[in-house]
Scaffold this motif. Structure first.
Motif, PDB file in Angstrom:
ATOM      1  N   PRO A  48       0.821  -1.225   0.000  1.00 37.86           N
ATOM      2  CA  PRO A  48       0.000   0.000   0.000  1.00 37.86           C
ATOM      3  C   PRO A  48       0.850   1.267   0.000  1.00 37.86           C
ATOM      4  N   VAL A  49       0.171   2.368  -0.301  1.00 37.42           N
ATOM      5  CA  VAL A  49       0.792   3.691  -0.333  1.00 37.42           C
ATOM      6  C   VAL A  49       0.304   4.475   0.883  1.00 37.42           C
ATOM      7  N   ILE A  50       1.233   5.056   1.630  1.00 39.70           N
ATOM      8  CA  ILE A  50       0.895   5.842   2.813  1.00 39.70           C
ATOM      9  C   ILE A  50       0.645   7.283   2.389  1.00 39.70           C
ATOM     10  N   ASP A  51      -0.553   7.786   2.716  1.00 44.51           N
ATOM     11  CA  ASP A  51      -0.928   9.157   2.376  1.00 44.51           C
ATOM     12  C   ASP A  51      -0.612  10.063   3.556  1.00 44.51           C
ATOM     13  N   LEU A  52       0.311  11.005   3.357  1.00 47.95           N
ATOM     14  CA  LEU A  52       0.699  11.936   4.410  1.00 47.95           C
ATOM     15  C   LEU A  52       0.081  13.319   4.250  1.00 47.95           C
ATOM     16  N   GLY A  53      -0.860  13.459   3.325  1.00 48.74           N
ATOM     17  CA  GLY A  53      -1.457  14.760   3.104  1.00 48.74           C
ATOM     18  C   GLY A  53      -0.750  15.554   2.031  1.00 48.74           C
ATOM     19  N   LEU A  54       0.584  15.616   2.109  1.00 48.47           N
ATOM     20  CA  LEU A  54       1.362  16.336   1.094  1.00 48.47           C
ATOM     21  C   LEU A  54       1.711  15.461  -0.096  1.00 48.47           C
ATOM     22  N   GLY A  55       1.419  14.178   0.005  1.00 46.95           N
ATOM     23  CA  GLY A  55       1.739  13.255  -1.069  1.00 46.95           C
ATOM     24  C   GLY A  55       1.819  11.835  -0.537  1.00 46.95           C
ATOM     25  N   GLY A  56       1.762  10.877  -1.441  1.00 45.65           N
ATOM     26  CA  GLY A  56       1.809   9.477  -1.047  1.00 45.65           C
ATOM     27  C   GLY A  56       3.217   8.936  -1.054  1.00 45.65           C
ATOM     28  N   ILE A  57       3.487   8.027  -0.118  1.00 50.12           N
ATOM     29  CA  ILE A  57       4.788   7.366  -0.034  1.00 50.12           C
ATOM     30  C   ILE A  57       4.572   5.879  -0.293  1.00 50.12           C
ATOM     31  N   PRO A  58       5.091   5.334  -1.390  1.00 48.93           N
ATOM     32  CA  PRO A  58       4.940   3.895  -1.640  1.00 48.93           C
ATOM     33  C   PRO A  58       5.793   3.095  -0.662  1.00 48.93           C
ATOM     34  N   THR A  59       5.170   2.171   0.039  1.00 46.53           N
ATOM     35  CA  THR A  59       5.888   1.405   1.054  1.00 46.53           C
ATOM     36  C   THR A  59       6.772   0.325   0.448  1.00 46.53           C
ATOM     37  N   GLY A  60       6.458  -0.120  -0.762  1.00 45.84           N
ATOM     38  CA  GLY A  60       7.284  -1.152  -1.385  1.00 45.84           C
ATOM     39  C   GLY A  60       8.717  -0.712  -1.592  1.00 45.84           C
ATOM     40  N   PRO A  61       8.978   0.375  -2.346  1.00 41.62           N
ATOM     41  CA  PRO A  61      10.363   0.859  -2.493  1.00 41.62           C
ATOM     42  C   PRO A  61      10.993   1.278  -1.176  1.00 41.62           C
TER      43      PRO A  61
END
Length: 464
Positions: free
Chosen positions: A405-418
């Motif tokens: 999944p991708v973590i949404d921090l409000g300013l943008g998403g962070i892909p957890t895989g990479p």
């Protein structure tokens, strides 16, 4: 009914016209100016308001390191390369080779010119001489064009030795000597030097342009395949492919001698790792030179904590340099079965030995420079288990899991895989060497030795 020919003709009428292409280019140029304009203005204000850094030797070392990095990047990319379609069709056809490679040569010239201009601006800012901006930019362009032309000539000659890499290593060594010695540099006339450099760059560029007429097709095909793999790795976020490209490029033209294998199975894997490491003398030379990097950080004004972090990163890199066998075992499970190898214990010997030697040598140089006590050399033995476990985990990690999944921090998403792929191995190395990061005392040395040994034993026991 609509025939295939009619559909094809209809598609032909929907092609973008010249004014549409011009519109797209103007929009792209406007966005570039709008985004990069403030940054350029900020750099310009810093250039004309600042007075440069205190030591000119440190400034020259910085410029040499940047120049060596750009030259290495240009050499790795080709520097002359074409698309796969051109490599397998135009290059291998009886066409004018120079005319076929003109576009690639012009692109290379534009990139070298831009890099040289940036290098000249940085040099002016570092030395605090804004009145000589024009001559510094011309000098930077001349140096970059001359280096790129020399790389093209070496590529055309199919040189057996990687002279560009050796030159980059020499420049880094000179930069290290400048940081260590900090000599007083004389004031040189930039205008005269820029003029001589432009003449030399022009002669080299003319020679490289003539060499395009007889450029070997095999070199172009190899460069094209290498860049296709690098582009696929970048688009698919698979950095492991870049490692495969580098290894394939190194071993493609090497002639290896076979020797009789030892009868003892337990030392077979260790000997193969050491043998593989001995066949990469350039890598050993670079690792040996980097042992002075933590001391350079302290001499350049950095804190001891930053130097220790750099030291641990270097120790992890040294351990990873000998963990290629563990990566091959993970990619080809039939190899350890064929060799009747159980577990990763044999693969951990060479990384542990090299990590201990690298960290111990780096601490010895720090002790000679007066930043740490002499007994800190023992940290080489205590840090080796944690670094080895981290290196083995880094070598055995598979491709990036893009389904995470991708973590949404409000300013943008962070892909957890990479993200998880990037920290795999670094987490174990940091945990095993946490006592060193918090302080250098005999108690932290003992705690780190126990913690690293426990982590390495647990990791090896889990991967039996």
């Amino acid at each position: 009914m609509t025939t295939t020919a009619q559909m094809t003709r209809r598609r032909g009428h929907t092609r973008e016209s010249g004014w549409q292409r011009a519109y797209y280019r103007l929009v792209a140029a406007g966005l570039t100016v709008a985004i990069g304009g403030p940054q350029i203005a900020r750099l310009t204000s810093w250039l004309f308001e600042g007075s440069g850094i205190g030591s000119h030797a440190l400034g020259l070392a910085l410029l040499l390191a940047i120049f060596a990095g750009v030259v290495m990047l240009v050499s790795w990319a080709g520097p002359i390369m074409v698309s796969p379609a051109d490599a397998w069709w135009l290059v291998l056809s009886p066409l004018n080779r120079r005319r076929t490679l003109t576009r690639s040569a012009l692109i290379l010239l534009m990139l070298l010119t831009a890099a040289g201009a940036i290098l000249g601006v940085l040099g002016t800012a570092v030395f605090g001489r804004p009145e000589e901006l024009l001559f510094a930019v011309l000098l930077g362009i001349a140096v970059m064009v001359a280096a790129g032309s020399a790389a093209v000539l070496l590529q055309e000659a199919e040189a057996e030795f990687d002279w560009v890499r050796l030159a980059a290593i020499f420049l880094v060594a000179v930069a290290g000597a400048l940081i260590w010695l900090r000599p007083e540099l004389p004031s040189l006339p930039i205008a005269q030097i820029a003029g001589v450099a432009l003449i030399a760059a022009g002669l080299l560029m003319r020679t490289a342009w003539r060499a395009l007429a007889s450029f070997p097709a095999r070199v172009l095909v190899n460069a094209s395949a290498r860049m296709v793999t690098a582009a696929a790795a970048s688009l698919g976020l698979e950095p492991a492919l870049l490692t495969s490209v580098a290894e394939e490029r190194y071993w493609r033209h090497r002639r290896l001698r076979s020797r009789r294998w030892p009868r003892e199975g337990r030392w077979l894997i260790v000997r193969s790792d050491l043998r593989m490491l001995s066949r990469r003398p350039g890598r050993l030379t670079v690792l040996a030179a980097l042992t002075a990097l933590p001391a350079f950080v302290c001499l350049a004004g950095g804190t001891l904590g930053i130097a220790v972090a750099v030291l641990l990163a270097g120790g992890l890199s040294a351990a990873t340099a000998t963990a290629a066998g563990a990566r091959w075992d993970a990619q080809n499970p039939e190899l350890p079965r064929m060799l009747a190898m159980r577990g990763l214990s044999p693969r951990a010997v060479a990384p542990a030995a090299l990590a201990a030697l690298w960290v111990g040598t780096a601490f010895a140089i720090l002790s000679l420079a007066g930043f740490t006590p002499i007994w800190c050399i023992l940290y080489g033995l205590s840090a080796a288990p944690g670094l080895t476990a981290g290196a083995l985990r880094m070598a055995r990690r598979g491709p990036v899991n893009h389904a995470m999944p991708v973590i949404d921090l409000g300013l943008g998403g962070i892909p957890t895989g990479p993200l998880f792929w990037a920290i795999a191995g670094v987490d174990i190395a940091a945990l095993g060497n946490a006592p060193l990061l918090f302080g250098m005392t005999p108690l932290s040395l003992a705690v780190q030795a126990i913690l690293g040994a426990v982590l390495l034993a647990a990791y090896l026991n889990r991967n039996r």
